[in-house]
Design a protein around this motif. Structure first.
Motif, PDB file in Angstrom:
ATOM      1  N   GLU A 130       0.927  -1.393  -0.054  1.00  0.00           N
ATOM      2  CA  GLU A 130       0.017   0.020   0.017  1.00  0.00           C
ATOM      3  C   GLU A 130       0.899   1.180  -0.042  1.00  0.00           C
ATOM      4  OE1 GLU A 130      -2.338  -3.363   1.552  1.00  0.00           O
ATOM      5  OE2 GLU A 130      -0.407  -2.589   2.102  1.00  0.00           O
ATOM      6  N   GLN A 131       1.781   1.412   0.660  1.00  0.00           N
ATOM      7  CA  GLN A 131       2.811   2.425   0.872  1.00  0.00           C
ATOM      8  C   GLN A 131       3.502   2.874  -0.316  1.00  0.00           C
ATOM      9  OE1 GLN A 131       2.234   4.472   3.622  1.00  0.00           O
ATOM     10  NE2 GLN A 131       3.785   5.988   2.360  1.00  0.00           N
ATOM     11  N   GLN A 132       4.136   1.868  -0.967  1.00  0.00           N
ATOM     12  CA  GLN A 132       4.545   1.744  -2.407  1.00  0.00           C
ATOM     13  C   GLN A 132       3.762   2.334  -3.397  1.00  0.00           C
ATOM     14  OE1 GLN A 132       4.842  -0.651  -0.295  1.00  0.00           O
ATOM     15  NE2 GLN A 132       7.184  -1.969  -0.458  1.00  0.00           N
ATOM     16  N   PHE A 133       2.408   1.797  -3.209  1.00  0.00           N
ATOM     17  CA  PHE A 133       1.375   2.158  -4.502  1.00  0.00           C
ATOM     18  C   PHE A 133       1.205   3.678  -4.083  1.00  0.00           C
ATOM     19  CE2 PHE A 133      -3.193   3.155  -5.020  1.00  0.00           C
ATOM     20  CZ  PHE A 133      -3.038   3.255  -6.273  1.00  0.00           C
ATOM     21  N   LEU A 134       1.102   4.166  -2.961  1.00  0.00           N
ATOM     22  CA  LEU A 134       0.695   5.675  -2.646  1.00  0.00           C
ATOM     23  C   LEU A 134       1.722   6.627  -3.351  1.00  0.00           C
ATOM     24  CD1 LEU A 134      -0.737   5.516   1.079  1.00  0.00           C
ATOM     25  CD2 LEU A 134      -1.938   6.220  -1.033  1.00  0.00           C
TER      26      LEU A 134
END
Length: 330
Positions: A130-134
């Motif tokens: 999720e953090q990498q996607f953001l």
């Protein structure tokens, strides 16, 4: 300022974007069914609005319906209702497959200009990424901002027990500018990079502020006219409607001393009703040779149609100019 006073009143608003592939030749049946569905949704608590968008150039059979509610609880009550299940069962033969939907929580309404188009992209983010996607989404946003016609975007997180996808909504000032971004080398490179963060994504496009007034068949002979033609056609019907109401109803309301805000509201109800159920269907039939994309082949047709509309403007101006000159005291 207290927390309550500073709270964004749109924070709890909820929107569902439903995409439905309608079988070839069943568009009119679908529209009648969708009208009944919109009416059914409007009877539920928290209902705010419903919009239906005809197919675009990407898929000639994909219709998009948007329902807006004042909160997620109200929206889920509609989505899980027996009435909606009945309507879906009734329309099963109209669709090529089950409809897909995305629920968006919060967000602010767009200032829709006549040419605005919106892309709704849902991502199935890989667990733990999720953090990498953001971070990737921030990078994509910076690239979008450099594109001509970009108007803004919003990111919607998954809604627990309702919506598992991350959804991005972005707007451009024309379909051409949106397509330029969607088909750009920059976006293709970003999608290749994003494969590490999401396993799938889905793109849906909605647009045209006047789409409800231009419902042509979605088959080979139909389609949606360009927004500039829609705007010209709406003006052709809107100006005489407003003038007639001003010269008739306006005078009566002034005589009865009806407050301006109430008189304007009543006039708007009548003008929108007249456009939707009387004048726009007439304009569509009269200008079908120019409005329907499949029929409007060649520059000559575009020019002739535009000149006819301009002639209509001039005729209206001349007629109402004479009427107002005769009515007003000298």
């Amino acid at each position: 300022m207290s927390a309550r006073a500073s709270r964004d009143p749109t924070a709890d608003h909820a929107t569902v974007v439903t995409s439905q592939k309608v079988r070839e030749g069943r568009a009119e049946e679908y529209q009648r069914w969708q009208d009944r569905t919109n009416t059914a949704a409007s009877e539920f608590d928290g209902f705010m609005a419903a919009e239906v968008y005809p197919p675009g150039a990407g898929d000639p059979h994909e219709w998009v319906a948007v329902f807006r509610f004042s909160g997620v609880d109200h929206l889920t009550a509609w989505l899980d209702s027996g009435r909606r299940r009945e309507l879906l069962d009734e329309a099963r033969e109209l669709f090529e497959g089950p409809p897909s939907l995305e629920v968006l929580r919060g967000g602010s309404p767009a200032d829709q200009a006549a040419e605005t188009v919106t892309a709704v992209i849902s991502h199935e983010v890989r667990p733990g990424r999720e953090q990498q996607f953001l971070q990737w989404q921030t990078k994509a946003l910076k690239a979008q901002e450099k594109m001509p016609g970009y108007m803004g975007s919003e990111l919607f997180k998954p809604v627990e027990d309702v919506q598992k996808h991350w959804v991005v909504v972005f707007r451009f000032d024309s379909r051409k500018h949106l397509d330029d971004w969607l088909e750009s080398d920059t976006r293709r490179a970003l999608l290749q990079e994003g494969d590490a963060y999401f396993s799938s994504y889905d793109v849906r496009t909605v647009g045209s502020a006047f789409s409800g007034w231009f419902r042509f068949d979605s088959g080979p002979g139909g389609g949606v006219p360009p927004n500039w033609k829609q705007a010209m056609s709406v003006l052709l019907a809107l100006y005489p409607t407003v003038m007639v109401l001003t010269l008739t109803l306006g005078h009566e309301l002034d005589t009865l001393k009806v407050p301006v805000y109430l008189g304007l509201f009543l006039s708007n109800i009548l003008s929108v009703s007249a456009l939707t159920w009387l004048l726009m269907p007439l304009v569509n039939r009269a200008l079908a040779f120019w409005l329907v994309p499949a029929r409007a082949g060649g520059r000559r047709v575009h020019v002739v149609g535009a000149l006819l509309v301009v002639l209509g403007y001039l005729l209206c101006l001349a007629v109402f100019g004479l009427i107002t000159h005769a009515l007003l005291p000298h």
